[in-house]
Design an enzyme around this catalytic site. Structure first.
Site, PDB file in Angstrom:
ATOM      1  N   ARG A 243       0.845  -1.203   0.000  1.00 17.55           N
ATOM      2  CA  ARG A 243       0.000   0.000   0.000  1.00 17.55           C
ATOM      3  C   ARG A 243       0.873   1.243   0.000  1.00 17.55           C
ATOM      4  O   ARG A 243       0.949   1.966   0.978  1.00 17.55           O
ATOM      5  CB  ARG A 243      -0.979  -0.090   1.138  1.00 17.55           C
ATOM      6  CG  ARG A 243      -2.041  -1.098   0.706  1.00 17.55           C
ATOM      7  CD  ARG A 243      -3.096  -1.318   1.650  1.00 17.55           C
ATOM      8  NE  ARG A 243      -4.330  -1.553   0.917  1.00 17.55           N
ATOM      9  CZ  ARG A 243      -5.476  -1.762   1.499  1.00 17.55           C
ATOM     10  NH1 ARG A 243      -5.579  -1.739   2.787  1.00 17.55           N
ATOM     11  NH2 ARG A 243      -6.548  -1.977   0.779  1.00 17.55           N
TER      12      ARG A 243
ATOM     13  N   GLN B 164      -0.931   2.218  -6.064  1.00 20.98           N
ATOM     14  CA  GLN B 164      -2.377   2.417  -5.858  1.00 20.98           C
ATOM     15  C   GLN B 164      -3.225   1.891  -7.009  1.00 20.98           C
ATOM     16  O   GLN B 164      -4.302   1.345  -6.801  1.00 20.98           O
ATOM     17  CB  GLN B 164      -2.675   3.899  -5.646  1.00 20.98           C
ATOM     18  CG  GLN B 164      -2.617   4.273  -4.182  1.00 20.98           C
ATOM     19  CD  GLN B 164      -2.904   5.733  -3.920  1.00 20.98           C
ATOM     20  OE1 GLN B 164      -3.397   6.437  -4.797  1.00 20.98           O
ATOM     21  NE2 GLN B 164      -2.600   6.197  -2.736  1.00 20.98           N
TER      22      GLN B 164
ATOM     23  N   ASP C  42      -3.965  -1.835  -6.654  1.00 17.21           N
ATOM     24  CA  ASP C  42      -4.426  -2.267  -5.341  1.00 17.21           C
ATOM     25  C   ASP C  42      -5.846  -2.846  -5.423  1.00 17.21           C
ATOM     26  O   ASP C  42      -6.839  -2.142  -5.284  1.00 17.21           O
ATOM     27  CB  ASP C  42      -4.370  -1.056  -4.398  1.00 17.21           C
ATOM     28  CG  ASP C  42      -4.739  -1.407  -2.976  1.00 17.21           C
ATOM     29  OD1 ASP C  42      -5.188  -2.535  -2.729  1.00 17.21           O
ATOM     30  OD2 ASP C  42      -4.594  -0.526  -2.110  1.00 17.21           O
TER      31      ASP C  42
ATOM     32  N   SER D 298      -8.179  -2.590  -2.307  1.00 17.34           N
ATOM     33  CA  SER D 298      -8.916  -1.329  -2.207  1.00 17.34           C
ATOM     34  C   SER D 298     -10.073  -1.287  -3.193  1.00 17.34           C
ATOM     35  O   SER D 298     -11.180  -0.866  -2.846  1.00 17.34           O
ATOM     36  CB  SER D 298      -7.995  -0.140  -2.489  1.00 17.34           C
ATOM     37  OG  SER D 298      -7.160   0.085  -1.395  1.00 17.34           O
TER      38      SER D 298
ATOM     39  N   TYR E  27      -2.496   0.471   8.910  1.00 17.43           N
ATOM     40  CA  TYR E  27      -3.594  -0.396   9.355  1.00 17.43           C
ATOM     41  C   TYR E  27      -3.822  -0.233  10.858  1.00 17.43           C
ATOM     42  O   TYR E  27      -3.007   0.371  11.558  1.00 17.43           O
ATOM     43  CB  TYR E  27      -3.252  -1.863   9.076  1.00 17.43           C
ATOM     44  CG  TYR E  27      -3.290  -2.231   7.620  1.00 17.43           C
ATOM     45  CD1 TYR E  27      -4.497  -2.408   6.957  1.00 17.43           C
ATOM     46  CD2 TYR E  27      -2.118  -2.419   6.907  1.00 17.43           C
ATOM     47  CE1 TYR E  27      -4.537  -2.759   5.625  1.00 17.43           C
ATOM     48  CE2 TYR E  27      -2.145  -2.775   5.572  1.00 17.43           C
ATOM     49  CZ  TYR E  27      -3.365  -2.942   4.933  1.00 17.43           C
ATOM     50  OH  TYR E  27      -3.399  -3.289   3.626  1.00 17.43           O
TER      51      TYR E  27
HETATM   52  P1  NAD Z   1      -8.892  -2.981   6.668  1.00 15.87           P
HETATM   53  O1  NAD Z   1      -9.827  -3.632   5.702  1.00 15.87           O
HETATM   54  O2  NAD Z   1      -7.745  -3.743   7.211  1.00 15.87           O
HETATM   55  O3  NAD Z   1      -9.781  -2.505   7.946  1.00 15.87           O
HETATM   56  C1  NAD Z   1     -10.946  -1.754   7.801  1.00 15.87           C
HETATM   57  C2  NAD Z   1     -11.004  -0.712   8.888  1.00 15.87           C
HETATM   58  O4  NAD Z   1     -11.311  -1.323  10.147  1.00 15.87           O
HETATM   59  C3  NAD Z   1      -9.701   0.061   9.107  1.00 15.87           C
HETATM   60  O5  NAD Z   1      -9.938   1.439   8.876  1.00 15.87           O
HETATM   61  C4  NAD Z   1      -9.355  -0.233  10.550  1.00 15.87           C
HETATM   62  O6  NAD Z   1      -8.724   0.870  11.191  1.00 15.87           O
HETATM   63  C5  NAD Z   1     -10.714  -0.518  11.137  1.00 15.87           C
HETATM   64  N1  NAD Z   1     -10.697  -1.231  12.424  1.00 15.87           N
HETATM   65  C6  NAD Z   1      -9.892  -2.239  12.831  1.00 15.87           C
HETATM   66  N2  NAD Z   1     -10.201  -2.611  14.079  1.00 15.87           N
HETATM   67  C7  NAD Z   1     -11.235  -1.821  14.482  1.00 15.87           C
HETATM   68  C8  NAD Z   1     -11.999  -1.743  15.666  1.00 15.87           C
HETATM   69  N3  NAD Z   1     -11.744  -2.521  16.704  1.00 15.87           N
HETATM   70  N4  NAD Z   1     -12.986  -0.823  15.740  1.00 15.87           N
HETATM   71  C9  NAD Z   1     -13.251   0.003  14.689  1.00 15.87           C
HETATM   72  N5  NAD Z   1     -12.564  -0.040  13.533  1.00 15.87           N
HETATM   73  C10 NAD Z   1     -11.567  -0.944  13.421  1.00 15.87           C
HETATM   74  O7  NAD Z   1      -8.358  -1.602   6.161  1.00 15.87           O
HETATM   75  P2  NAD Z   1      -8.390  -0.937   4.700  1.00 15.87           P
HETATM   76  O8  NAD Z   1      -9.748  -0.416   4.447  1.00 15.87           O
HETATM   77  O9  NAD Z   1      -7.853  -1.900   3.733  1.00 15.87           O
HETATM   78  O10 NAD Z   1      -7.382   0.295   4.857  1.00 15.87           O
HETATM   79  C11 NAD Z   1      -6.827   0.693   6.068  1.00 15.87           C
HETATM   80  C12 NAD Z   1      -5.936   1.908   5.882  1.00 15.87           C
HETATM   81  O11 NAD Z   1      -5.056   1.788   4.788  1.00 15.87           O
HETATM   82  C13 NAD Z   1      -6.674   3.174   5.647  1.00 15.87           C
HETATM   83  O12 NAD Z   1      -5.966   4.165   6.328  1.00 15.87           O
HETATM   84  C14 NAD Z   1      -6.568   3.423   4.194  1.00 15.87           C
HETATM   85  O13 NAD Z   1      -6.726   4.780   3.845  1.00 15.87           O
HETATM   86  C15 NAD Z   1      -5.159   2.951   3.974  1.00 15.87           C
HETATM   87  N6  NAD Z   1      -4.926   2.581   2.581  1.00 15.87           N
HETATM   88  C16 NAD Z   1      -3.814   3.087   1.948  1.00 15.87           C
HETATM   89  C17 NAD Z   1      -3.572   2.754   0.620  1.00 15.87           C
HETATM   90  C18 NAD Z   1      -2.378   3.289  -0.104  1.00 15.87           C
HETATM   91  O14 NAD Z   1      -1.661   4.107   0.434  1.00 15.87           O
HETATM   92  N7  NAD Z   1      -2.109   2.836  -1.318  1.00 15.87           N
HETATM   93  C19 NAD Z   1      -4.423   1.910  -0.053  1.00 15.87           C
HETATM   94  C20 NAD Z   1      -5.544   1.418   0.623  1.00 15.87           C
HETATM   95  C21 NAD Z   1      -5.772   1.750   1.950  1.00 15.87           C
END
Ligand code: NAD
Length: 349
Positions: free
Chosen positions: A102, A107, A110, A113, A207
């Site tokens: 990530r 991106q 990905d 995402s 994460y």
């Molecule tokens: P994910 O599917 O692993 O998790 C989904 C969400 O659940 C996350 O936001 C996490 O913080 C939340 N979570 C975990 N435990 C929790 C709890 N106990 N209570 C409430 N919420 C909880 O995560 P994701 O959607 O794949 O992405 C996570 C992060 O990565 C985000 O900050 C996103 O913006 C970032 N991201 C970055 C890139 C990149 O830079 N290329 C790409 C995709 C996502």
């Protein structure tokens, strides 16, 4: 692959062969692939150098593949020990789409995402469909219909998309996530960020970290009143490599008003909601609990289109001088590579 992108692969120097009927589940039929310049056949594997799919190929598809061929698909390592052994033996190169790092350069590749985006949208639409109420406020001569109150737990890619979709439909939305950065992102979608008097839980790579049981218990206590007041609850919380955290108990659901709906998009990873069954709707007292199963496939058009573009971008990264020639020193290529030349390079961790 979708027909629209076949031309891009051909322009990059590839011959494209599509298994007959492969796209029909997404309403992408064989003639569209032929018009785009692909060969459609029942036996696409015999001479393939690179095979693209969503799920890993099964043993029947791997058997005719030439030794040393490459596969690109999702590849849940821990679930496929026999497959990994076979791939080492046959010297297949295996790239797993879920291991795309990530970082901003990756991106466009990905797929986690892009598929989370589809799942988040679908979760919001299912909630709106199952709830026997309007999402928007409606002021009419016959009286005022109040807007639906929606709570979204987990505000990563899927959660933010669910929030945005519920907002567009006119619901009043509140969101919660354990990461500090999420509150601002929730607000930027026009929702209210639920702020709890608990420390945030940032882990590696942007994460979340896993909660202790004490913290989980406290979080459930603090969220209970928000959930009781919601007409629709959508949960999307995940921690990489772990069972989905249990955020909502049966006792909490029983406090919701009759007719409320709960959509658990983490159902396949163990569920954020007690008693959820992936792929089924379960009744918990007066509330319906929907467990997501392969949710992106329920919107096959956009899911296929976005996934195909992710895979195309991976292929382009690995193409040099009109040939498929991955550079294993590249950060993205090496992170994605599970098996190569008889070795296991990645254990899925
Ligand atoms: P994910 O599917 O692993 O998790 C989904 C969400 O659940 C996350 O936001 C996490 O913080 C939340 N979570 C975990 N435990 C929790 C709890 N106990 N209570 C409430 N919420 C909880 O995560 P994701 O959607 O794949 O992405 C996570 C992060 O990565 C985000 O900050 C996103 O913006 C970032 N991201 C970055 C890139 C990149 O830079 N290329 C790409 C995709 C996502």
């Amino acid at each position: 692959m979708v027909p629209d992108l076949v031309g891009k692969l051909r322009a990059a120097g590839y011959q494209v062969t599509v298994q007959a009927g492969a796209g029909s589940g997404a309403l992408l039929f064989d003639p569209a692939y032929e018009v785009a310049g692909a060969l459609v056949t029942e036996h696409p594997f015999d001479e393939a150098d690179v095979v693209l799919s969503v799920q890993p190929l099964d043993a029947n598809c791997l058997a005719p593949l030439p030794s040393g061929a490459t596969t690109i698909s999702f590849f849940p390592y821990a679930e496929r020990p026999t497959d990994v052994a076979l791939r080492r033996e046959r010297k297949f190169t295996t790239f797993g789409m879920e291991y795309v790092p990530r970082i901003s350069r990756a991106q466009s590749m990905d797929a986690l995402s892009s598929q989370a985006l589809v799942a988040g949208y679908r979760g919001a639409i299912v909630a709106a469909d199952m709830l026997g109420q309007f999402f928007p406020l409606s002021m009419t001569a016959a009286g005022t219909v109040p807007p639906a109150q929606v709570v979204v737990l987990g505000a990563g890619v899927a959660g933010l998309q669910a929030i945005a979709t519920c907002r567009r439909l006119g619901a009043v939305v509140k969101g919660y996530d354990v990461r500090a950065a999420a509150a601002e992102e929730i607000r930027s979608m026009g929702a209210q960020a639920i702020e709890l008097p608990l420390p945030t839980l940032e882990g590696a790579g942007g994460y979340a970290r896993e909660m202790t049981e004490d913290r989980a218990q406290r979080q459930r206590e603090l969220l209970a009143s928000y959930i009781a007041a919601a007409d629709a609850l959508i949960t999307t919380a995940a921690v990489p490599g772990r069972r989905a955290p249990l955020l909502v108990t049966t006792e909490m659901i029983m406090q919701m008003a009759p007719g409320s709906v709960v959509i658990d998009l983490a159902a396949e990873a163990g569920g954020n909601v007690e008693g959820v069954v992936a792929g089924s709707v379960v009744r918990v007292g007066p509330v319906q609990l929907w467990g997501g199963a392969n949710v992106p496939s329920q919107m096959p058009g956009p899911a296929s289109r976005l996934y195909a573009q992710n895979v195309l971008n991976v292929i382009m990264l690995m193409t040099r001088d009109g040939r498929f020639a991955p550079d294993f020193d590249d950060e993205i290529t090496s992170a994605m590579c599970v098996t190569h030349a008889g070795n296991v390079l990645h254990d899925g961790g």
